[in-house]
Structure formats: C-alpha cells, structure tokens
Design a protein around this motif. Structure first.
Motif, mmCIF file in Angstrom:
data_model
loop_
_atom_site.group_PDB
_atom_site.id
_atom_site.type_symbol
_atom_site.label_atom_id
_atom_site.label_comp_id
_atom_site.label_asym_id
_atom_site.label_seq_id
_atom_site.Cartn_x
_atom_site.Cartn_y
_atom_site.Cartn_z
ATOM 1 N N ALA A 111 0.833 -1.206 0.000
ATOM 2 C CA ALA A 111 0.000 0.000 0.000
ATOM 3 C C ALA A 111 0.868 1.257 0.000
ATOM 4 O O ALA A 111 0.604 2.209 -0.735
ATOM 5 N N ALA A 112 1.924 1.243 0.826
ATOM 6 C CA ALA A 112 2.843 2.389 0.853
ATOM 7 C C ALA A 112 3.538 2.554 -0.493
ATOM 8 O O ALA A 112 3.734 3.675 -0.976
ATOM 9 N N ALA A 113 3.905 1.425 -1.109
ATOM 10 C CA ALA A 113 4.553 1.490 -2.420
ATOM 11 C C ALA A 113 3.591 2.026 -3.477
ATOM 12 O O ALA A 113 3.986 2.782 -4.371
ATOM 13 N N ALA A 114 2.299 1.641 -3.390
ATOM 14 C CA ALA A 114 1.300 2.119 -4.338
ATOM 15 C C ALA A 114 1.103 3.626 -4.206
ATOM 16 O O ALA A 114 0.964 4.337 -5.215
ATOM 17 N N GLU A 115 1.107 4.126 -2.988
ATOM 18 C CA GLU A 115 0.984 5.567 -2.778
ATOM 19 C C GLU A 115 2.193 6.307 -3.339
ATOM 20 O O GLU A 115 2.059 7.349 -3.991
ATOM 21 N N ASP A 116 3.374 5.756 -3.084
ATOM 22 C CA ASP A 116 4.590 6.386 -3.603
ATOM 23 C C ASP A 116 4.623 6.320 -5.126
ATOM 24 O O ASP A 116 5.076 7.255 -5.787
ATOM 25 N N ASP A 117 4.130 5.208 -5.678
ATOM 26 C CA ASP A 117 4.074 5.068 -7.127
ATOM 27 C C ASP A 117 3.185 6.145 -7.745
ATOM 28 O O ASP A 117 3.550 6.771 -8.744
ATOM 29 N N ALA A 118 2.009 6.362 -7.147
ATOM 30 C CA ALA A 118 1.095 7.392 -7.650
ATOM 31 C C ALA A 118 1.721 8.779 -7.529
ATOM 32 O O ALA A 118 1.583 9.626 -8.424
ATOM 33 N N THR A 119 2.432 9.007 -6.439
ATOM 34 C CA THR A 119 3.103 10.293 -6.244
ATOM 35 C C THR A 119 4.110 10.561 -7.350
ATOM 36 O O THR A 119 4.140 11.641 -7.955
ATOM 37 N N ARG A 120 4.929 9.575 -7.640
ATOM 38 C CA ARG A 120 5.989 9.758 -8.634
ATOM 39 C C ARG A 120 5.437 9.805 -10.053
ATOM 40 O O ARG A 120 5.963 10.525 -10.901
ATOM 41 N N ARG A 121 4.390 9.051 -10.327
ATOM 42 C CA ARG A 121 3.780 9.121 -11.653
ATOM 43 C C ARG A 121 3.195 10.505 -11.915
ATOM 44 O O ARG A 121 3.331 11.056 -13.006
ATOM 45 N N ALA A 122 2.545 11.056 -10.893
ATOM 46 C CA ALA A 122 1.965 12.392 -11.037
ATOM 47 C C ALA A 122 3.049 13.431 -11.291
ATOM 48 O O ALA A 122 2.901 14.321 -12.128
ATOM 49 N N ALA A 123 4.165 13.317 -10.561
ATOM 50 C CA ALA A 123 5.265 14.273 -10.723
ATOM 51 C C ALA A 123 5.972 14.084 -12.066
ATOM 52 O O ALA A 123 6.302 15.063 -12.747
ATOM 53 N N GLN A 124 6.195 12.842 -12.464
ATOM 54 C CA GLN A 124 6.912 12.588 -13.707
ATOM 55 C C GLN A 124 6.097 12.968 -14.938
ATOM 56 O O GLN A 124 6.648 13.425 -15.942
ATOM 57 N N ALA A 125 4.788 12.774 -14.862
ATOM 58 C CA ALA A 125 3.927 13.111 -16.003
ATOM 59 C C ALA A 125 3.562 14.589 -16.047
ATOM 60 O O ALA A 125 2.935 15.044 -17.005
ATOM 61 N N ALA A 126 3.980 15.348 -15.036
ATOM 62 C CA ALA A 126 3.599 16.763 -14.968
ATOM 63 C C ALA A 126 4.223 17.596 -16.081
ATOM 64 O O ALA A 126 3.789 18.728 -16.329
ATOM 65 N N TYR A 127 5.235 17.077 -16.759
ATOM 66 C CA TYR A 127 5.838 17.841 -17.866
ATOM 67 C C TYR A 127 4.815 18.105 -18.969
ATOM 68 O O TYR A 127 4.997 19.019 -19.787
ATOM 69 N N ARG A 128 3.729 17.325 -18.993
ATOM 70 C CA ARG A 128 2.698 17.533 -20.003
ATOM 71 C C ARG A 128 1.979 18.861 -19.830
ATOM 72 O O ARG A 128 1.431 19.402 -20.783
ATOM 73 N N ILE A 129 1.984 19.372 -18.601
ATOM 74 C CA ILE A 129 1.323 20.653 -18.358
ATOM 75 C C ILE A 129 2.293 21.698 -17.807
ATOM 76 O O ILE A 129 1.930 22.875 -17.675
ATOM 77 N N ASP A 130 3.512 21.284 -17.477
ATOM 78 C CA ASP A 130 4.496 22.217 -16.901
ATOM 79 C C ASP A 130 5.899 21.820 -17.352
ATOM 80 O O ASP A 130 6.530 20.948 -16.762
ATOM 81 N N LEU A 131 6.388 22.477 -18.402
ATOM 82 C CA LEU A 131 7.716 22.182 -18.919
ATOM 83 C C LEU A 131 8.825 22.891 -18.153
ATOM 84 O O LEU A 131 10.004 22.691 -18.453
ATOM 85 N N SER A 132 8.459 23.696 -17.180
ATOM 86 C CA SER A 132 9.487 24.416 -16.426
ATOM 87 C C SER A 132 10.324 23.474 -15.570
ATOM 88 O O SER A 132 11.447 23.798 -15.199
ATOM 89 N N ASP A 133 9.774 22.315 -15.241
ATOM 90 C CA ASP A 133 10.477 21.330 -14.423
ATOM 91 C C ASP A 133 10.907 21.924 -13.084
ATOM 92 O O ASP A 133 11.971 21.623 -12.554
ATOM 93 N N GLN A 134 10.057 22.771 -12.529
ATOM 94 C CA GLN A 134 10.398 23.448 -11.273
ATOM 95 C C GLN A 134 9.341 23.256 -10.193
ATOM 96 O O GLN A 134 9.676 23.111 -9.026
ATOM 97 N N LEU A 135 8.088 23.247 -10.598
ATOM 98 C CA LEU A 135 7.029 23.279 -9.592
ATOM 99 C C LEU A 135 6.287 21.950 -9.490
ATOM 100 O O LEU A 135 6.412 21.229 -8.502
ATOM 101 N N LEU A 136 5.566 21.597 -10.521
ATOM 102 C CA LEU A 136 4.699 20.420 -10.459
ATOM 103 C C LEU A 136 5.466 19.115 -10.570
ATOM 104 O O LEU A 136 4.927 18.049 -10.277
#
Length: 217
Positions: A111-136
């Motif tokens: 469960a902890a790994a699944a939460e961390d997985d979702a966290t990192r997927r959200a951050a890694q895929a954020a380049y689709r809406i934020d190319l600054s690579d600074q915030l999201l």
C-alpha cells in the motif's frame, strides 16, 4: 524443498562425480588388465590398461551426466531463485524496508509502495502541463493514494488532482484537474497557464470581496 535438504543432496551429487570417475577408472583398469590378449606385447599391457581405464572414466561419467543433469539443473535453478530472493531482501533492507513477517505487513508495504508510485507518476507526467520542471515535477509536493490518484496542494481551498487511465489499446492517459472548495466541478488543466488564470481570478474575487466588506475597525 528446504535449503538444508537441498544443500545435502547437492553435496551428494558432487560426491557422485568423484565416485563415478573412480568406478570408471577401476572398472576400465580391471577390464583392460584382465582381458589384455596374451599374444600381444607384454610391455604394452600397462599402457593398454591405462587407456582402457580412461575409456571407462569417460563412459561412466557420460552415463552419469545423462542421468543426473536434469536433477542438477533443477537444484541449480532452485539455488538461483534462493540467491535472488536473498539479494532482493538485502536490497529492501538497505532501502529501509525489511522483508515482511506476515501478510498484513506485506499489505502495508505494498500500500505504501502504491501511494509512492502514484506520487511519482503524477510528478513525472507533470511535464505535459508544466515544462518548467520546477514546480509540479517535485514529488515531495504530491500526495499519492492507493487508487493511483494523487493531489497537489496549490493554495487554501485549491488542489491539483491527478488520475491515470488507459484506453482500449492500453495507452495511458494522464489527467490533471483543478478542484476547489467553493466549486465541486473539476476544471481540466492542460497547461500551467490554466492554473495561473484560475488562481489569479480567485485572488481578484477575494480582493473584491474584501473591499466590499465594511470595516470593523
């Protein structure tokens, strides 16, 4: 099969190789010496016996290998699996995650790994809406959940929501939406500019509301 039993059987297999070689050498030597033709040169008797002994070793080891190879392969695969499991457990312990002692503890770790997985997927895929690579793209700002969703705190009453879906071809689709406390309708976000516009509008509304409210001083 328990590791101790497997190691004992493996030791017997290793000892079988030596016994097989000795049996082949002895059998070949006895056969060569016994059945050496009397009409042949007696000086060559010892050499012929040695040659037959070597042939006996080759014959015995070939037969033994044919019989024991499947068994050796089975134990070799078991040893590899055991070493891999031990290595994975050591890696997990080195990362601060000890091997679980039961199903409940294993479930907590997953469960902890699944939460961390979702966290990192959200951050890694954020380049689709934020190319600054600074915030999201900062995973420490995201909060993942076992459902695969994640949220990013933007301001009081405003969070960025992440979800991941797959189409019929298995292609992932990453969706980002704004959720606010005063409006339950999710607002799709395709660019960080959408977030900027929404927060700017909310700030203007707040300032306008503050100006219209009578002062209590």
């Amino acid at each position: 099969m328990r590791a101790s039993v497997r190691r004992s059987i493996q030791a017997l297999l290793d000892g079988t190789d030596m016994i097989t070689m000795l049996a082949g050498a002895v059998s070949g030597a006895v056969a060569g010496y016994t059945y050496y033709p009397a009409t042949y040169d007696a000086d060559l008797r010892l050499a012929a016996t040695g040659a037959v002994a070597l042939g006996g070793v080759f014959l015995f080891t070939t037969v033994a290998d044919a019989v024991l190879t499947p068994l050796r392969r089975r134990f070799a695969q078991a040893d590899v699996a055991e070493m891999r499991a031990v290595a994975e457990a050591r890696v997990a312990e080195a990362r601060g995650v000890a091997a679980p002692s039961g199903l409940s503890e294993a479930l907590d770790q997953v469960a902890a790994a699944a939460e961390d997985d979702a966290t990192r997927r959200a951050a890694q895929a954020a380049y689709r809406i934020d190319l600054s690579d600074q915030l999201l793209s900062n995973p420490s700002r995201w909060r993942g959940y076992t459902s695969g969703e994640a949220t990013y705190y933007l301001a009081p009453g405003t969070v960025l929501h992440y979800s991941r879906e797959e189409n019929e071809r298995g292609t992932p689709k990453h969706r980002y939406t704004l959720l606010t406390a005063d409006d339950p309708t999710p607002v799709p976000v395709t660019n960080i500019r959408d977030i900027l516009d929404d927060l700017t509008l909310r700030l203007r509304k707040t300032e306008a509301l503050d100006e219209t409210m009578p002062s209590t001083v």
